[in-house]
Scaffold this motif. Structure first.
Motif, PDB file in Angstrom:
ATOM      1  N   ALA A  45      20.560 -54.957  37.659  1.00 39.09           N
ATOM      2  CA  ALA A  45      20.955 -53.701  37.733  1.00 39.09           C
ATOM      3  C   ALA A  45      22.435 -53.593  36.785  1.00 39.09           C
ATOM      4  CB  ALA A  45      21.583 -53.319  39.185  1.00 39.09           C
ATOM      5  N   ARG A  46      23.041 -54.707  36.715  1.00 36.57           N
ATOM      6  CA  ARG A  46      24.196 -54.792  35.945  1.00 36.57           C
ATOM      7  C   ARG A  46      23.897 -54.895  34.442  1.00 36.57           C
ATOM      8  NH1 ARG A  46      26.242 -58.165  39.803  1.00 36.57           N
ATOM      9  NH2 ARG A  46      25.587 -59.871  38.926  1.00 36.57           N
ATOM     10  N   ARG A  47      22.932 -55.518  34.068  1.00 33.73           N
ATOM     11  CA  ARG A  47      22.580 -55.936  32.856  1.00 33.73           C
ATOM     12  C   ARG A  47      21.782 -54.403  32.084  1.00 33.73           C
ATOM     13  NH1 ARG A  47      18.151 -60.665  33.818  1.00 33.73           N
ATOM     14  NH2 ARG A  47      19.302 -62.530  33.517  1.00 33.73           N
ATOM     15  N   ILE A  48      21.116 -53.561  32.945  1.00 26.56           N
ATOM     16  CA  ILE A  48      20.515 -52.275  32.490  1.00 26.56           C
ATOM     17  C   ILE A  48      21.560 -51.118  32.386  1.00 26.56           C
ATOM     18  CG2 ILE A  48      19.458 -51.478  34.566  1.00 26.56           C
ATOM     19  CD1 ILE A  48      16.856 -50.984  32.464  1.00 26.56           C
ATOM     20  N   ALA A  49      22.581 -51.394  33.331  1.00 23.93           N
ATOM     21  CA  ALA A  49      23.675 -50.354  33.081  1.00 23.93           C
ATOM     22  C   ALA A  49      24.352 -50.529  31.716  1.00 23.93           C
ATOM     23  CB  ALA A  49      24.626 -50.551  34.379  1.00 23.93           C
ATOM     24  N   VAL A  50      24.595 -51.784  31.377  1.00 19.92           N
ATOM     25  CA  VAL A  50      25.235 -51.948  30.214  1.00 19.92           C
ATOM     26  C   VAL A  50      24.412 -51.547  29.002  1.00 19.92           C
ATOM     27  CG1 VAL A  50      26.009 -53.649  28.637  1.00 19.92           C
ATOM     28  CG2 VAL A  50      26.804 -53.633  30.818  1.00 19.92           C
ATOM     29  N   VAL A  51      23.014 -51.845  29.055  1.00 19.73           N
ATOM     30  CA  VAL A  51      22.033 -51.289  28.101  1.00 19.73           C
ATOM     31  C   VAL A  51      22.078 -49.765  28.035  1.00 19.73           C
ATOM     32  CG1 VAL A  51      19.648 -51.404  27.172  1.00 19.73           C
ATOM     33  CG2 VAL A  51      20.930 -53.467  28.119  1.00 19.73           C
ATOM     34  N   ALA A  52      21.849 -48.890  29.071  1.00 16.88           N
ATOM     35  CA  ALA A  52      21.667 -47.564  29.143  1.00 16.88           C
ATOM     36  C   ALA A  52      23.217 -47.017  28.379  1.00 16.88           C
ATOM     37  CB  ALA A  52      21.575 -47.212  30.492  1.00 16.88           C
ATOM     38  N   ALA A  53      24.150 -47.698  28.975  1.00 11.83           N
ATOM     39  CA  ALA A  53      25.553 -47.103  28.569  1.00 11.83           C
ATOM     40  C   ALA A  53      25.576 -47.083  26.993  1.00 11.83           C
ATOM     41  CB  ALA A  53      26.485 -47.659  29.262  1.00 11.83           C
ATOM     42  N   PRO A 107      11.969 -41.933  28.466  1.00 20.34           N
ATOM     43  CA  PRO A 107      12.351 -41.302  27.148  1.00 20.34           C
ATOM     44  C   PRO A 107      12.349 -42.016  25.986  1.00 20.34           C
ATOM     45  CG  PRO A 107      13.568 -40.457  29.156  1.00 20.34           C
ATOM     46  CD  PRO A 107      12.983 -41.759  29.736  1.00 20.34           C
ATOM     47  N   HIS A 108      11.572 -41.939  24.910  1.00 17.45           N
ATOM     48  CA  HIS A 108      11.786 -42.495  23.697  1.00 17.45           C
ATOM     49  C   HIS A 108      11.110 -41.462  22.710  1.00 17.45           C
ATOM     50  CE1 HIS A 108       7.371 -43.322  25.282  1.00 17.45           C
ATOM     51  NE2 HIS A 108       7.231 -43.450  23.855  1.00 17.45           N
ATOM     52  N   TRP A 109      11.171 -41.577  21.386  1.00 13.44           N
ATOM     53  CA  TRP A 109      12.057 -42.549  20.986  1.00 13.44           C
ATOM     54  C   TRP A 109      13.484 -41.846  20.757  1.00 13.44           C
ATOM     55  CZ3 TRP A 109       9.927 -46.952  21.279  1.00 13.44           C
ATOM     56  CH2 TRP A 109       8.561 -47.141  20.865  1.00 13.44           C
ATOM     57  N   ILE A 110      14.625 -42.603  21.272  1.00 13.67           N
ATOM     58  CA  ILE A 110      15.874 -42.019  21.135  1.00 13.67           C
ATOM     59  C   ILE A 110      16.664 -42.331  19.605  1.00 13.67           C
ATOM     60  CG2 ILE A 110      16.231 -42.192  23.630  1.00 13.67           C
ATOM     61  CD1 ILE A 110      18.195 -44.529  22.983  1.00 13.67           C
ATOM     62  N   THR A 111      17.597 -41.453  19.477  1.00  6.73           N
ATOM     63  CA  THR A 111      18.517 -41.677  18.322  1.00  6.73           C
ATOM     64  C   THR A 111      19.273 -43.027  18.339  1.00  6.73           C
ATOM     65  OG1 THR A 111      18.774 -39.163  17.885  1.00  6.73           O
ATOM     66  CG2 THR A 111      20.119 -40.635  16.685  1.00  6.73           C
ATOM     67  N   GLN A 112      19.087 -43.722  17.221  1.00  6.13           N
ATOM     68  CA  GLN A 112      19.839 -44.949  17.210  1.00  6.13           C
ATOM     69  C   GLN A 112      21.022 -44.876  16.193  1.00  6.13           C
ATOM     70  OE1 GLN A 112      19.625 -47.625  19.069  1.00  6.13           O
ATOM     71  NE2 GLN A 112      17.350 -47.263  20.137  1.00  6.13           N
ATOM     72  N   SER A 113      20.609 -44.236  15.294  1.00  9.59           N
ATOM     73  CA  SER A 113      21.846 -44.154  14.086  1.00  9.59           C
ATOM     74  C   SER A 113      21.586 -42.808  13.194  1.00  9.59           C
ATOM     75  CB  SER A 113      21.860 -45.622  13.377  1.00  9.59           C
ATOM     76  OG  SER A 113      22.804 -45.247  12.204  1.00  9.59           O
ATOM     77  N   GLY A 114      22.438 -41.968  13.162  1.00 14.25           N
ATOM     78  CA  GLY A 114      22.291 -40.759  12.181  1.00 14.25           C
ATOM     79  C   GLY A 114      21.231 -40.133  12.469  1.00 14.25           C
ATOM     80  N   ALA A 164      17.545 -43.195  33.310  1.00 12.44           N
ATOM     81  CA  ALA A 164      18.344 -43.700  32.202  1.00 12.44           C
ATOM     82  C   ALA A 164      18.043 -45.206  31.917  1.00 12.44           C
ATOM     83  CB  ALA A 164      19.910 -43.721  32.552  1.00 12.44           C
ATOM     84  N   GLN A 165      17.930 -45.970  33.236  1.00 13.18           N
ATOM     85  CA  GLN A 165      17.323 -47.124  33.047  1.00 13.18           C
ATOM     86  C   GLN A 165      15.944 -47.541  32.217  1.00 13.18           C
ATOM     87  OE1 GLN A 165      17.550 -48.250  37.076  1.00 13.18           O
ATOM     88  NE2 GLN A 165      19.595 -49.063  37.058  1.00 13.18           N
ATOM     89  N   ARG A 166      15.107 -46.639  32.725  1.00 16.04           N
ATOM     90  CA  ARG A 166      13.779 -46.523  32.016  1.00 16.04           C
ATOM     91  C   ARG A 166      13.712 -46.417  30.404  1.00 16.04           C
ATOM     92  NH1 ARG A 166      11.827 -44.650  37.015  1.00 16.04           N
ATOM     93  NH2 ARG A 166      12.078 -42.545  36.357  1.00 16.04           N
ATOM     94  N   GLN A 167      14.764 -45.354  30.142  1.00  9.88           N
ATOM     95  CA  GLN A 167      15.080 -45.025  28.765  1.00  9.88           C
ATOM     96  C   GLN A 167      15.495 -46.189  28.064  1.00  9.88           C
ATOM     97  OE1 GLN A 167      17.027 -41.261  27.221  1.00  9.88           O
ATOM     98  NE2 GLN A 167      18.659 -42.644  26.583  1.00  9.88           N
ATOM     99  N   ALA A 168      16.615 -47.117  28.473  1.00  7.77           N
ATOM    100  CA  ALA A 168      17.167 -48.138  27.988  1.00  7.77           C
ATOM    101  C   ALA A 168      16.092 -49.276  27.631  1.00  7.77           C
ATOM    102  CB  ALA A 168      18.374 -48.912  28.608  1.00  7.77           C
ATOM    103  N   TYR A 169      14.927 -49.587  28.462  1.00  9.08           N
ATOM    104  CA  TYR A 169      14.040 -50.310  28.566  1.00  9.08           C
ATOM    105  C   TYR A 169      12.870 -49.725  27.550  1.00  9.08           C
ATOM    106  CZ  TYR A 169       9.766 -52.661  30.072  1.00  9.08           C
ATOM    107  OH  TYR A 169       8.691 -53.414  29.905  1.00  9.08           O
ATOM    108  N   ALA A 170      12.795 -48.487  27.407  1.00  7.52           N
ATOM    109  CA  ALA A 170      11.837 -48.289  26.526  1.00  7.52           C
ATOM    110  C   ALA A 170      12.135 -48.280  25.034  1.00  7.52           C
ATOM    111  CB  ALA A 170      11.212 -46.791  26.628  1.00  7.52           C
ATOM    112  N   ASN A 171      13.514 -48.354  24.629  1.00 11.89           N
ATOM    113  CA  ASN A 171      14.118 -48.260  23.584  1.00 11.89           C
ATOM    114  C   ASN A 171      15.012 -49.749  23.017  1.00 11.89           C
ATOM    115  OD1 ASN A 171      13.895 -45.442  22.324  1.00 11.89           O
ATOM    116  ND2 ASN A 171      14.357 -45.311  24.469  1.00 11.89           N
ATOM    117  N   ASP A 172      14.480 -50.750  24.046  1.00  9.58           N
ATOM    118  CA  ASP A 172      15.308 -51.900  23.873  1.00  9.58           C
ATOM    119  C   ASP A 172      15.031 -52.667  22.609  1.00  9.58           C
ATOM    120  OD1 ASP A 172      16.760 -54.379  24.001  1.00  9.58           O
ATOM    121  OD2 ASP A 172      15.789 -54.860  25.919  1.00  9.58           O
ATOM    122  N   LEU A 173      15.972 -52.797  21.631  1.00  9.01           N
ATOM    123  CA  LEU A 173      15.973 -53.544  20.319  1.00  9.01           C
ATOM    124  C   LEU A 173      16.822 -54.909  20.447  1.00  9.01           C
ATOM    125  CD1 LEU A 173      17.089 -50.587  18.218  1.00  9.01           C
ATOM    126  CD2 LEU A 173      14.973 -51.290  18.059  1.00  9.01           C
TER     127      LEU A 173
END
Length: 214
Positions: A6-14, A67-74, A140-149
């Motif tokens: 839970a702590r790990r993915i909270a950081v990823v999501a943030a 949710p994917h694909w999210i904006t990563q940069s610009g 939010a946690q599933r979004q972080a998972y789906a876009n994990d680089l």
């Protein structure tokens, strides 16, 4: 869901939320490859630590819940970042779309020069994650998972090969390219362990067999 996860993915999501809402000043550094998974010996240890459980239900599953694909940069979303990272001599237009380059698909050994021939595969598919514990996560946690680089979770591969894989686990599908099977198993276990996802008995046996030969 464990407290550690839970702590790990909270950081990823943030972090993902920050990138999406503020935009990063610089694009992610090109790695020319998926992040390196843990070693075979570590993967064997990780596999022994995973909870073995019958696969859960697909009830309620939808790709829209990851949710994917999210904006990563610009203007660059996650798909475009992975295409740039995994390709050679990739040229992107002002919208960050890859307009030229070369991509080698690790799953089947094919080389492509059109981005449209590539899918970005989720190493551990979204539906598989749902049935292995992600059904209880927040959006939010599933979004972080789906876009994990950061983990070995996203890779550019031949589109129809990815479609043949679908949401199958290693007991039901493995890359046809023998030289990549060890890396594939290491990556699969790495992702499942990081996200505290379960494995079913057939999946665990298949992974053990592959990793024991690495």
């Amino acid at each position: 869901m464990s407290g550690v996860y839970a702590r790990r993915i909270a950081v990823v999501a943030a972090s993902a939320a920050f990138a999406a809402t503020t935009g990063l000043l610089t694009a992610p550094t090109a790695q020319a490859a998926m992040p390196t998974p843990v070693s075979a010996s570590t993967a064997r240890t990780y596999l022994s630590e995973l909870t073995v459980s019958a696969e859960g239900s697909s009830d309620g599953y939808s790709r829209d819940k990851f949710p994917h694909w999210i904006t990563q940069s610009g203007a660059c979303n996650t798909r475009e970042v992975v295409l740039e990272r995994d390709g050679t001599n990739v040229v992107q237009n002002s919208s960050c779309a890859a307009v030229s380059g070369s991509w080698y698909s690790e799953y089947d050994g094919a080389t492509w020069t059109a981005a449209s021939d590539l899918d970005i595969d989720h190493m551990v598919p979204l539906a598989e994650a749902w049935r292995s514990g992600a059904s209880s996560w927040t959006t939010a946690q599933r979004q972080a998972y789906a876009n994990d680089l950061t983990r070995p979770q996203l890779i550019a591969v031949t589109d129809n090969v990815n479609q043949a894989k679908g949401d199958k686990d290693p007991a039901k599908w493995m890359p046809s390219r023998a030289a990549y099977k060890c890396t594939y198993a290491r990556a699969w276990v790495h992702v499942k362990h990081y996200y505290d996802l379960t494995v079913d008995s057939a999946e665990k046996s298949a992974l053990q067999s592959i990793l024991n030969g690495c």
